[in-house]
Enzyme design. Sequence first.
Site, short mmCIF file in Angstrom:
data_model
loop_
_atom_site.label_atom_id
_atom_site.label_comp_id
_atom_site.label_asym_id
_atom_site.label_seq_id
_atom_site.Cartn_x
_atom_site.Cartn_y
_atom_site.Cartn_z
N LEU A 16 0.84 -1.19 0.00
CA LEU A 16 0.00 0.00 0.00
C LEU A 16 0.88 1.24 0.00
O LEU A 16 1.96 1.24 0.57
CB LEU A 16 -0.88 0.03 1.25
N ASP A 17 0.39 2.30 -0.63
CA ASP A 17 1.10 3.57 -0.55
C ASP A 17 0.97 4.12 0.86
O ASP A 17 0.03 3.80 1.59
CB ASP A 17 0.52 4.59 -1.54
N LYS A 18 1.89 4.96 1.23
CA LYS A 18 1.87 5.59 2.55
C LYS A 18 0.56 6.36 2.72
O LYS A 18 0.06 6.97 1.76
CB LYS A 18 3.06 6.55 2.65
#
Length: 168
Positions: A16-18
Site C-alpha cells: 500500500l502507498d503511505k
Amino acid sequence: MAEPDGVLRPGIVHRLDKDTSGVMVVARTPFSRTALSRQFKDRVVKKTYLAIVKGKVARERLTIEHPVGRHPIERKRMSVRSNAPRDAVSHIAVLARFDPTATDDAGTSLVRVKPDTGRMHQIRVHLASVGHPCLGDPLSPAGAACAGTFDHASAIGRASGVHRAAAR
C-alpha cells in the site's frame, strides 16, 4: 521466502502507498509468492478502489485516459502534465452523491475506480485532473483541505472473478 538469517517469512506481494488503507497481499510460501508476483506482473490481478471525492461527479461512468508521469517542476509529485508520461487508464463509476454541508459547499461523491494500469498515484492524479480530488489526499491542495480519508483497495482478485477482501 528465506531471509539472509535463514528464517522463512511471508512475502509481501502487493503493498500500500503511505497514508492509505486497503488490501495487502501476503504470500505464506515461496511458491505462492512467486505465483502471485507473476500474476501482478502479468496484470492478471484486477483491483477495485473506493474513494470519496470533492464535488458531485456529473456522469454515472467515465473513463480517464490521461498519461501519468512526474510533475515537470515538482519532481516528487505525479501529474498528467509530465514531460515523460506513461499511458494510464482508470474506469470510474459513481456509487453515491452527497449534498453540500456547512463545511463543504461543493458536495461529494463516492466512486469506484478500476484501473487498467498501475501507475504511481494514478487514481489520485486522474481524479484530480477531472476536478474531483480525493478527500484527505495530502498530495492534492484541494483534497487535503477536506476532512476524510484517501482511497483504498476494497477488492482484489483475478480477472476471472473478484474476491472481496475486508478493508480497514
